[in-house]
Design a protein around this motif. Sequence first.
Motif, mmCIF file in Angstrom:
data_model
loop_
_atom_site.group_PDB
_atom_site.id
_atom_site.type_symbol
_atom_site.label_atom_id
_atom_site.label_comp_id
_atom_site.label_asym_id
_atom_site.label_seq_id
_atom_site.Cartn_x
_atom_site.Cartn_y
_atom_site.Cartn_z
ATOM 1 N N GLN A 51 3.634 15.287 6.256
ATOM 2 C CA GLN A 51 3.921 16.718 6.225
ATOM 3 C C GLN A 51 4.998 17.046 5.192
ATOM 4 O O GLN A 51 4.907 18.040 4.485
ATOM 5 N N ALA A 54 3.490 17.031 1.746
ATOM 6 C CA ALA A 54 2.630 18.214 1.586
ATOM 7 C C ALA A 54 3.485 19.461 1.355
ATOM 8 O O ALA A 54 3.166 20.297 0.504
ATOM 9 N N VAL A 93 2.870 24.529 6.627
ATOM 10 C CA VAL A 93 2.205 23.230 6.671
ATOM 11 C C VAL A 93 2.367 22.687 8.078
ATOM 12 O O VAL A 93 3.488 22.591 8.575
ATOM 13 N N MET A 101 -3.399 17.630 7.397
ATOM 14 C CA MET A 101 -2.455 18.743 7.411
ATOM 15 C C MET A 101 -3.224 20.031 7.125
ATOM 16 O O MET A 101 -4.094 20.053 6.251
ATOM 17 N N ILE A 103 -2.747 23.775 5.718
ATOM 18 C CA ILE A 103 -1.830 24.616 4.948
ATOM 19 C C ILE A 103 -2.389 26.029 4.991
ATOM 20 O O ILE A 103 -3.539 26.254 4.602
#
Length: 163
Positions: A51, A54, A93, A101, A103
């Motif tokens: 995470q 990201a 996220v 993940m 988004i």
Amino acid sequence: MSKSIRLAIFGAMALAVAGCQTNNQPQIVLSKKSPVELRAMQARAFETSDQNKALRTVIATLQDLGYGVDKVEPAAGTVSASKLAKLRMTATVYPRGPSRMIIRSNAVVMNLGVESQVDDPAFYKDLFFEPLGKAMFLTALELGSEEDVPPVADTASKTTAKP
């Protein structure tokens, strides 16, 4: 003039001044699309379990697209950014399973004191998720810093003798 008359005059003046104030809060124009339609255009899944990485990729993508990052909340997984003081984008996220993940981005346009929800699927696709997808791909290909990469053997200068 008596105290009660002065209080009445003061009260009337306070009400008159309060009545003259304008509401400085921006008006908000919500989307005419349903929440399900908005979510479909505003969210994408990415195959990663990190995470934090990201979130950093979202920040880098927004900066590459000309946004100025206004606020980052790593614990909540959110980034807020703006562009030309007219366009605000918030991205979140969050994990979905052990290796994915989600988004989700939300864009709002400010025009003459009115905030309008961006509800054009092409905006999210072309102006956020395609560049983000490319950045996520490149981030996944990164090997790390140069210190983590083993040295490449120079095989061109070595000769091997055959017995």
